[in-house]
Design an enzyme around this catalytic site. Structure first.
Site, PDB file in Angstrom:
ATOM      1  CG  ASN A  34      -0.377  -0.167   2.529  1.00 28.50           C
ATOM      2  OD1 ASN A  34       0.620  -0.864   2.695  1.00 28.50           O
ATOM      3  ND2 ASN A  34      -0.966   0.462   3.521  1.00 28.50           N
ATOM      4  CB  ILE A  35       1.665   3.636  -2.295  1.00 29.43           C
ATOM      5  CG1 ILE A  35       2.603   2.457  -2.593  1.00 29.43           C
ATOM      6  CG2 ILE A  35       2.389   4.974  -2.463  1.00 29.43           C
ATOM      7  CD1 ILE A  35       3.113   2.392  -4.011  1.00 29.43           C
ATOM      8  CD  GLU A  36      -1.410   4.913   4.566  1.00 28.35           C
ATOM      9  OE1 GLU A  36      -0.853   5.756   5.316  1.00 28.35           O
ATOM     10  OE2 GLU A  36      -2.100   3.964   4.993  1.00 28.35           O
ATOM     11  CB  CYS A  45      -5.458  -1.332  -1.477  1.00 26.99           C
ATOM     12  SG  CYS A  45      -6.768  -0.559  -0.531  1.00 26.99           S
ATOM     13  CD  GLU A  47      -5.469  -5.910  -0.814  1.00 27.01           C
ATOM     14  OE1 GLU A  47      -5.007  -4.748  -0.813  1.00 27.01           O
ATOM     15  OE2 GLU A  47      -5.964  -6.430   0.190  1.00 27.01           O
ATOM     16  CB  CYS A  78     -11.065  -2.275   0.607  1.00 25.87           C
ATOM     17  SG  CYS A  78     -10.547  -1.674  -1.009  1.00 25.87           S
ATOM     18  CB  CYS A  81      -9.038  -4.377  -3.567  1.00 28.82           C
ATOM     19  SG  CYS A  81      -7.875  -3.024  -3.305  1.00 28.82           S
TER      20      CYS A  81
HETATM   21  N1  THU Z   1      -5.129  -1.363   2.764  1.00 39.28           N
HETATM   22  C1  THU Z   1      -4.605  -2.238   1.858  1.00 39.28           C
HETATM   23  O1  THU Z   1      -3.553  -1.973   1.265  1.00 39.28           O
HETATM   24  N2  THU Z   1      -5.267  -3.387   1.624  1.00 39.28           N
HETATM   25  C2  THU Z   1      -6.389  -3.789   2.277  1.00 39.28           C
HETATM   26  O2  THU Z   1      -6.881  -4.874   2.023  1.00 39.28           O
HETATM   27  C3  THU Z   1      -7.001  -2.929   3.276  1.00 39.28           C
HETATM   28  C4  THU Z   1      -6.386  -1.599   3.450  1.00 39.28           C
HETATM   29  C5  THU Z   1      -4.388  -0.155   3.078  1.00 39.28           C
HETATM   30  C6  THU Z   1      -5.012   1.142   2.644  1.00 39.28           C
HETATM   31  C7  THU Z   1      -4.391   2.109   3.630  1.00 39.28           C
HETATM   32  O3  THU Z   1      -3.095   2.476   3.174  1.00 39.28           O
HETATM   33  C8  THU Z   1      -4.224   1.292   4.894  1.00 39.28           C
HETATM   34  O4  THU Z   1      -4.243  -0.063   4.477  1.00 39.28           O
HETATM   35  C9  THU Z   1      -5.281   1.535   5.947  1.00 39.28           C
HETATM   36  O5  THU Z   1      -6.558   1.383   5.435  1.00 39.28           O
END
Ligand code: THU
Length: 120
Positions: A34-36, A45, A47, A78, A81
């Protein structure tokens, strides 16, 4: 590979790190984390990063995905995804790993009555 990818997660806001690996039918494996982003809504996300990585490398057929997170609990994908995974991999197996062990699901179980349309 999913665990290794989790180490690359950029999650300074949530601190929730996720790593994913997806294996194509030809045996090649692609990963993602995941990259925020400071504009929180633009965060992506793991995925989606993983399957887009594979697709952009030319893959079109997928067998299975592994998902791990730095959390006690399983990391369920989520809704957004799930839709993307369904669009490109209707028979995808999904393995979730946590300290409680590994659980196997399918994308069909995760997204019943999915939207599907061929815009032919
Ligand atoms: N996130 C994912 O990368 N995959 C998931 O299945 C659920 C959530 C990430 C998104 C965000 O960066 C962090 O987790 C918190 O929601």
């Amino acid at each position: 590979m999913a665990e290794k990818a989790m180490g690359n997660a950029i999650a300074p806001y949530s601190k929730f790190k996720v790593g994913v690996a997806i294996i194509a039918k030809n045996g090649k494996i692609y990963s993602g984390c995941n990259i925020e982003n400071a504009s929180l809504a633009l965060s992506v996300c793991a995925e989606r990063v993983a399957i887009l990585n594979a697709l952009s490398n030319g893959e079109r057929s997928f067998k299975a995905m592994a998902i791990v997170a730095n959390d006690r609990d399983y990391c369920y994908p989520c809704g957004a995804c799930r839709q993307l995974l369904w669009d490109f991999a209707k028979n995808l197996e999904i393995y979730l790993k946590s300290e409680m062990g590994v659980k196997k699901f399918t994308i069909k179980e995760f997204l019943p009555y999915a939207f599907s349309k061929d815009f032919a």
